[in-house]
Design an enzyme around this catalytic site. Structure first.
Site, PDB file in Angstrom:
ATOM      1  N   LYS A 221     -11.547  -9.822  12.754  1.00  0.00           N
ATOM      2  CA  LYS A 221     -10.917  -9.114  11.630  1.00  0.00           C
ATOM      3  C   LYS A 221     -11.999  -8.241  11.019  1.00  0.00           C
ATOM      4  CE  LYS A 221      -8.666 -10.097   7.165  1.00  0.00           C
ATOM      5  NZ  LYS A 221      -8.274 -11.199   6.273  1.00  0.00           N
TER       6      LYS A 221
ATOM      7  N   ASP B  59      -2.870  -7.298   1.281  1.00  0.00           N
ATOM      8  CA  ASP B  59      -3.283  -8.609   0.762  1.00  0.00           C
ATOM      9  C   ASP B  59      -2.119  -9.297   0.065  1.00  0.00           C
ATOM     10  OD1 ASP B  59      -5.836  -8.579   1.670  1.00  0.00           O
ATOM     11  OD2 ASP B  59      -6.772  -8.019  -0.228  1.00  0.00           O
TER      12      ASP B  59
ATOM     13  N   CYS C  18      -8.731  -4.107   8.688  1.00  0.00           N
ATOM     14  CA  CYS C  18      -8.351  -4.521   7.342  1.00  0.00           C
ATOM     15  C   CYS C  18      -9.205  -3.722   6.380  1.00  0.00           C
ATOM     16  CB  CYS C  18      -8.628  -6.019   7.186  1.00  0.00           C
ATOM     17  SG  CYS C  18      -8.373  -6.668   5.523  1.00  0.00           S
TER      18      CYS C  18
ATOM     19  N   ASP D 105     -12.351 -16.671   7.912  1.00  0.00           N
ATOM     20  CA  ASP D 105     -12.451 -15.469   7.086  1.00  0.00           C
ATOM     21  C   ASP D 105     -13.788 -15.443   6.348  1.00  0.00           C
ATOM     22  OD1 ASP D 105     -11.458 -13.394   4.892  1.00  0.00           O
ATOM     23  OD2 ASP D 105      -9.873 -13.472   6.393  1.00  0.00           O
ATOM     24  N   ASP D 106     -13.850 -14.708   5.287  1.00  0.00           N
ATOM     25  CA  ASP D 106     -15.057 -14.463   4.495  1.00  0.00           C
ATOM     26  C   ASP D 106     -15.774 -15.765   4.090  1.00  0.00           C
ATOM     27  OD1 ASP D 106     -16.921 -13.242   2.968  1.00  0.00           O
ATOM     28  OD2 ASP D 106     -15.513 -12.251   1.613  1.00  0.00           O
TER      29      ASP D 106
ATOM     30  N   TRP E  39      -3.636  -0.923  -3.911  1.00  0.00           N
ATOM     31  CA  TRP E  39      -3.893  -2.267  -3.411  1.00  0.00           C
ATOM     32  C   TRP E  39      -2.699  -3.170  -3.789  1.00  0.00           C
ATOM     33  CZ3 TRP E  39      -4.113  -6.974  -5.914  1.00  0.00           C
ATOM     34  CH2 TRP E  39      -4.501  -8.068  -5.101  1.00  0.00           C
TER      35      TRP E  39
ATOM     36  N   ASP F 218     -13.112  -5.943   8.279  1.00  0.00           N
ATOM     37  CA  ASP F 218     -12.682  -5.618   6.911  1.00  0.00           C
ATOM     38  C   ASP F 218     -13.520  -4.492   6.315  1.00  0.00           C
ATOM     39  OD1 ASP F 218     -11.266  -5.835   4.549  1.00  0.00           O
ATOM     40  OD2 ASP F 218     -11.565  -8.001   4.352  1.00  0.00           O
TER      41      ASP F 218
ATOM     42  N   ARG G 165     -16.161  -4.035  -5.892  1.00  0.00           N
ATOM     43  CA  ARG G 165     -16.185  -5.465  -5.524  1.00  0.00           C
ATOM     44  C   ARG G 165     -17.620  -5.978  -5.347  1.00  0.00           C
ATOM     45  NH1 ARG G 165     -13.977  -9.118  -0.493  1.00  0.00           N
ATOM     46  NH2 ARG G 165     -13.137 -10.761  -1.749  1.00  0.00           N
TER      47      ARG G 165
ATOM     48  N   ASN H 252     -13.992  -3.388   2.203  1.00  0.00           N
ATOM     49  CA  ASN H 252     -13.413  -3.684   0.896  1.00  0.00           C
ATOM     50  C   ASN H 252     -13.840  -2.816  -0.271  1.00  0.00           C
ATOM     51  OD1 ASN H 252     -11.533  -5.770   1.348  1.00  0.00           O
ATOM     52  ND2 ASN H 252     -13.226  -7.124   1.848  1.00  0.00           N
TER      53      ASN H 252
END
Ligand code: GLA
Length: 778
Positions: A470, A542, A520, A360-361, A198, A472, A437, A474
């Site tokens: 996007k 990132d 992503c 985004d988030d 990462w 993602d 996460r 994670n």
């Protein structure tokens, strides 16, 4: 072009030839992969000579006492018949037996490319762009059939390969390994891999291949930032072979140098942890391997991949279409935003010429940090009281496109989804699942989970009339288990997950054909050709620090074109490295990719906003080249060089943009030379740097050399001055022939080195850079 003459198969593209022949025993002997051969081929001159025994070896059988598979270059190898290298196929049949022996039964040559089955994704080409060879091999004893499929792509010097195993019997067998492709090579090779983690994805590693085995793989369930599936081999003649895989899960590239000096390269699904039960009448197909040869070294092989990806992987309306410049609110606000804040950010971004606003988030459920709400894809009314549709409408009225972040493969324990469907989460009953996460993964092998995701996402995306998504991902996998009743063998789990993901994505891209998708996975943890079959671009990392990005983007660029790499300008100090670099430098590096901004533009001063406005205008004026031009690397970030030089040229070489960046500012340096070989040597060019703004703060208290009043470094006066005032970058201009540029290079103006400063001085500083424009004028 593919031809067959007697025992010989010839697969040729514009500049390469790949040859193999059928031995007297029906095995496939690899003969050659290199520059295109145009004359008649003598099999004998390329074939292994076999009149003597190999000491200590095992001959194939008593009828062929000098046929030693251990020193034969093979197209696809098995175990148990004398080849002691790693084999391409490993199938366990009754009582744990593993010996296999496949020989050629028949073949056919087709125009175009038959489609993969079983939910995998693949490259595509029209009947006049590619030709396919399908070989059918039979196991000598067992009811197993192996299909080896080769497709040649003329334009990009690419051959793709895959294998399909049919179980024609009644009894089940277990596949432990089935490689997509294998090539056995003669000669000495260096191996180039793209490794990292990462925040430091795809750094270049080069090593000499010595006797033994080297493995480049991923076991985390994604193609990974640790080791990308793309690899290259390069020899002393600067001939280069490239390999990649159209797959997003666990992969393995195995390179083995044998005791007899042959190098075996194999790529496919990682056999580690993998097993697949193939019941009678069933078949299993591997992902597609992509292979290229170039006599022009790594640069040539890299350009072949770029052509191939832009033409035969990326699809849909965004193929070859200029991608919008975006503003993403993630690093501007993280989870802490209001409708007003977002609208202000959008408005000010639109005023600078930015074209797409990406939310985004943090817009859904009750997500105010990363501990909750994944799975609940409904808007948070506290943050967005007018709703997603209204927000999107208002942003579109500003003349911008609207984009949204989602992370559909995940679930938080603190979510409605988990409350209602705890069994949808991947976990082993009775074990406390490992966590990444603060989140867990949904079981995409289940049809009901995929159905839920399709329905919820479609609803939300329609509500907001999204232009961009996007997507993602994670966290990576642990505790592999499914309550899916069809899953009797958990060795199948990760592959079935990827097939489930591909099925969901196929439905979504079909339902939303106009939407631009960006993949992503904590940045670039799933930067691969599988995802690119759905998503034209990927968030590269990132880490948006300009210096770090030189390494990351350069590494990524070997296997993937600039049009696939999301690259953003973020704030300073950088949020990942705390390093300060100039706004202009952050742009110069991000311009070599799909440009975006990811910082709070509303807090920038007038000077900074004007700078961004000029950057955006510049990018738009040159965007088709910066996204689709022919990219070459002149001085490498991934080396000891303090300077990094990259070039990207229009097809006709009438315009070339060259990045000159430096890692650290040299003191009292010699002259810098800009030598660019990708120019047209018969043409004349005008060469000049993009005009940049130089923040007066760069000079610290040296400003006192010219200022009538004393200025304290870091003081209010300096800060105030820097908001209103900046210096222009140096004046430099040449009219020069292409041959001078290519053969000698341009000696650039002197860099600042502590001895003075005038209008000609190139002030770059640490991590400083310029973009030079080369324009053909005749
Ligand atoms: C990941 C992505 C980031 C951002 C965050 C949001 O880290 O890589 O770009 O979207 O998630 O949580």
């Amino acid at each position: 072009m593919i031809t067959n003459k007697d025992r010989l198969f010839n697969l040729s593209t514009k500049r390469s030839t790949y040859l193999f022949a059928v031995t007297e025993t029906g095995h496939l002997e690899h003969l050659y992969w290199g520059r295109r051969l145009n004359k008649d081929i003598s099999i004998d001159s390329f074939a292994e000579k076999r009149s003597l025994n190999i000491g200590g070896g095992t001959a194939y059988d008593s009828d062929h006492p000098t046929l030693f598979l251990s020193n034969l270059a093979l197209e696809y190898s098995t175990t148990g018949k004398g080849d002691y290298r790693e084999s391409s196929i490993d199938v366990e049949y009754q009582k744990g037996l593993r010996t296999l022996d496949f020989t050629l039964q028949s073949f056919r040559i087709l125009k175009g490319k038959p489609r993969l089955f079983g939910g995998l994704v693949e490259s595509y080409g029209e009947a006049d762009q590619c030709t396919t060879l399908e070989l059918t091999l039979k196991e000598k004893l067992l009811p197993l059939r192996l299909l080896l499929t080769y497709t040649t792509f003329e334009d990009s010097d690419v051959i793709t390969r895959r294998a399909t195993l049919h179980n024609d019997g009644q009894e089940s067998v277990v596949i432990r390994n089935l490689a997509s492709a294998q090539v056995d090579l003669e000669g000495n090779w260096d191996l180039i891999t793209f490794d990292g983690a990462w925040g430091r994805e795809r750094h270049v590693n080069r090593k000499e291949i010595k006797p033994g085995i080297y493995i480049n793989d991923s076991k985390s369930g994604v193609s990974s930032a640790d080791h990308n599936p793309a690899i290259f081999l390069i020899n002393e003649e600067d001939e280069c072979l490239g390999f990649n895989l159209v797959y997003s899960g666990n992969h393995r590239e195995l390179i083995e140098r044998s005791p007899f000096g042959k190098t075996r390269v194999m790529t496919g699904i990682n056999p580690s942890g993998f097993s697949w039960t193939l019941t009678g009448g069933e078949r299993f197909q591997t992902p597609e391997a992509v292979m290229t040869f170039s006599a022009r070294g790594l640069e040539g092989a890299s350009q072949n991949f770029h052509t191939f990806i832009n033409h035969h992987i990326i699809r849909g309306p965004w193929k070859f279409r200029e991608r919008p410049i975006l503003i993403n609110n993630w690093e501007a606000t993280y989870f802490n935003f209001t409708e007003d804040k977002l609208l202000k950010l959008a408005r000010e971004s639109a005023a600078l010429g930015i074209e797409l606003f990406v939310l985004d988030d943090g817009w859904f459920g009750v997500r105010n940090d990363d501990t909750t709400s994944l799975g609940d894809w409904t808007v948070n009314p506290k943050k967005l009281p007018s709703g997603l549709g209204a927000l999107s409408d208002r942003i579109k009225k500003m003349g911008m496109l609207f984009g949204l972040w989602v992370e559909p493969e995940m679930v938080s324990i603190e979510s409605e989804l988990y409350k209602n469907h705890p069994d949808w989460m991947i976990a082993i009953p009775g074990r406390n699942p490992s966590v990444g996460r603060n989140q867990y993964i949904l079981d995409l092998t289940r049809e009901d989970v995929r159905r839920y995701l399709f329905t919820t996402l479609s609803k939300t995306w329609k509500l907001a009339d999204v232009n961009y998504i996007k997507w993602d991902m994670n966290r990576i996998f642990s505790d592999l288990y499914s309550l899916n009743a069809e899953m009797s063998n958990h060795g199948e789990f990760l592959h079935r997950y990827i097939l489930g993901l591909y099925e969901l994505l196929t439905k979504l891209v079909t339902e939303f054909p106009a939407v631009l998708f960006e993949s992503c996975a904590s940045g670039g943890n799933r930067f691969d050709l599988g995802m690119h079959c759905f998503m034209p671009q990927t968030w590269t990392s990132d880490n948006t620090d300009a210096l770090s990005r030189l390494y990351i983007q350069e590494g990524t660029s070997y296997a993937y074109p600039l049009s696939t790499m999301g690259a953003h300008v973020s704030s300073a100090p950088n949020h990942q490295t705390l390093r300060r670099s100039e706004l202009e430098s952050r742009f110069n590096v991000a311009a070599f990719g799909v440009l975006g901004y990811e910082l709070d533009i509303t807090t920038l001063n007038h000077q900074q906003k004007e700078t961004i406005k000029a950057q955006v205008a510049f990018y738009k004026a040159h965007r088709s080249i910066l996204q689709y031009g022919s990219f070459t690397r002149i001085k490498l970030a991934n080396s000891d060089s303090n300077q990094v030089v990259w070039a990207v040229a229009s097809k006709d070489k009438s315009e070339i943009l060259v990045l000159f960046a430096q890692k650290l500012n040299p003191v009292n340096p010699g002259g810098d030379i800009l030598r660019v070989q990708s120019v047209d040597t018969n043409a004349t060019y005008e060469v000049f740097p993009r005009q940049q703004k130089i923040d007066i703060k760069m000079f610290g208290d040296l400003l006192n050399m010219v200022s009538p009043v004393h200025i304290t470094e870091g003081g209010i006066a300096q800060e105030t001055m820097s908001k209103a005032l900046s210096f222009d970058s140096e004046v430099e201009h040449y009219r020069v022939s292409g041959e001078q540029i290519a053969y000698g290079g341009i000696k650039l103006n002197q860099q600042f080195g502590g001895t003075g400063y005038d209008a000609m001085t190139r002030v770059l500083g640490d991590f400083g850079s310029r973009i030079y424009l080369f324009k053909r004028i005749d």
